[in-house]
Design an enzyme around this catalytic site. Structure first.
Site, PDB file in Angstrom:
ATOM      1  N   VAL A 177       9.983  -7.675   8.657  1.00 26.27           N
ATOM      2  CA  VAL A 177      11.343  -7.220   8.373  1.00 26.27           C
ATOM      3  C   VAL A 177      12.121  -6.813   9.629  1.00 26.27           C
ATOM      4  O   VAL A 177      13.310  -6.502   9.539  1.00 26.27           O
ATOM      5  CB  VAL A 177      11.352  -6.067   7.338  1.00 26.27           C
ATOM      6  N   ILE A 206       3.084  13.450   1.816  1.00 30.04           N
ATOM      7  CA  ILE A 206       2.679  12.756   0.600  1.00 30.04           C
ATOM      8  C   ILE A 206       1.240  12.260   0.775  1.00 30.04           C
ATOM      9  O   ILE A 206       0.867  11.784   1.858  1.00 30.04           O
ATOM     10  CB  ILE A 206       3.604  11.546   0.317  1.00 30.04           C
ATOM     11  N   ARG A 266       0.849  -1.201   0.000  1.00 31.67           N
ATOM     12  CA  ARG A 266       0.000   0.000   0.000  1.00 31.67           C
ATOM     13  C   ARG A 266       0.877   1.242   0.000  1.00 31.67           C
ATOM     14  O   ARG A 266       2.091   1.170   0.180  1.00 31.67           O
ATOM     15  CB  ARG A 266      -0.924   0.018   1.230  1.00 31.67           C
ATOM     16  N   TYR A 302       9.727   7.919  15.865  1.00 31.24           N
ATOM     17  CA  TYR A 302       9.739   7.922  14.400  1.00 31.24           C
ATOM     18  C   TYR A 302      10.897   8.758  13.867  1.00 31.24           C
ATOM     19  O   TYR A 302      11.636   8.328  12.976  1.00 31.24           O
ATOM     20  CB  TYR A 302       8.405   8.482  13.896  1.00 31.24           C
ATOM     21  N   SER A 308       5.076  -7.566   2.791  1.00 25.99           N
ATOM     22  CA  SER A 308       4.553  -6.940   4.005  1.00 25.99           C
ATOM     23  C   SER A 308       4.364  -8.060   5.023  1.00 25.99           C
ATOM     24  O   SER A 308       4.586  -9.233   4.711  1.00 25.99           O
ATOM     25  CB  SER A 308       3.224  -6.219   3.739  1.00 25.99           C
TER      26      SER A 308
END
Length: 249
Positions: A64, A188, A16, A155, A37
């Site tokens: 991951v 974005i 996505r 983050y 994913s």
């Protein structure tokens, strides 16, 4: 013209958003795509979507943040398509909170998915790139890794870490003909930004010289260039895709 015919690319976090568009764009350019994913159903859905469009695609579910999963993902890609030419480390999550309220697992989860995954995947594919005597690693960071942001210490730290990792790895393996670069998106248009109110968007537009939120394609087009032979003499760089929001002078 950028041509990916015969090239193999792995894009993490690609079912996505920005990752999906990066994968679709490279597929349109002729690459054999490995999307990934944590959710097997999402991987299957995108694999079918891409194959229905005539793209060569393999979906592999992987966490991951796990070394074992990253090795398995890399091995599956090589077994299916042969040597990997391009790795795009895109997987990322947010678990925002003020430092006073941030729980340990909110910190750890963001660091493991956003930063540790970049180490895991890069290390898992390093022998592949060394055998190729070339290849391209592109890490998706964020302008927040440069500016910081209240409520996003985890983050921001993870994305700043990606920048340091990118520059260090570029110096380590540049002599082998392998490039390592980072792309730092600003705001974005994705599912996450859809939640921004109209009033907040107007204030945001006022800060962006180009006066708009970016599109996933803006990021994907740059990634396609950095993974191509045309970018063979560019390494260790961080490219902001933010409409001019953050300018380093």
């Amino acid at each position: 013209m950028i041509d990916y015919q015969g090239k193999v690319a792995i894009i993490t976090g690609s079912t996505r958003g920005i990752g999906h568009e990066i994968a679709a764009n490279l597929a349109r350019l002729g690459a054999k795509i490995v999307i990934s994913s944590r959710n097997p159903e999402d991987c299957q859905r995108v694999q079918e979507e891409f194959r229905s469009q005539g793209f060569t695609c393999l979906g592999v579910a992987a966490d991951v943040s796990s070394v074992a999963d990253c090795k398995a993902l890399s091995a599956a890609a090589i077994q299916e398509f042969g040597p990997v030419d391009v790795l795009v480390n895109n997987a990322g999550i947010t678990k925002d909170n003020l430092i006073m309220r941030m729980k340990e697992d909110q910190w750890d989860d963001v660091m493991n998915i956003n930063l540790k995954s970049v180490f895991n995947m890069s290390q898992a594919l390093l022998r592949n790139f060394l055998k190729l005597k070339g290849g391209h690693i592109i890490n998706i960071t964020s302008i927040v890794g440069q500016t910081g942001n209240a409520g996003q210490a985890n983050y921001a730290a993870s994305k700043a870490g990606i920048i340091g990792f990118t520059k260090s790895l570029a110096k380590e393996i540049g002599s082998r003909g392998i490039t390592v670069n980072a792309v730092a998106p600003g705001y974005i248009a994705t599912d996450m930004t859809e939640a921004i109110t109209d009033d907040a968007k107007e204030k945001l537009f006022a800060q962006i010289p180009l006066g708009r939120i970016g599109e996933s394609s803006d990021v994907a087009n740059l990634v396609a260039f950095l993974g191509s032979e045309q970018a063979g003499y560019i390494t260790g760089q961080v490219f902001n895709v933010d409409g001019g929001l953050v300018m380093q002078g």
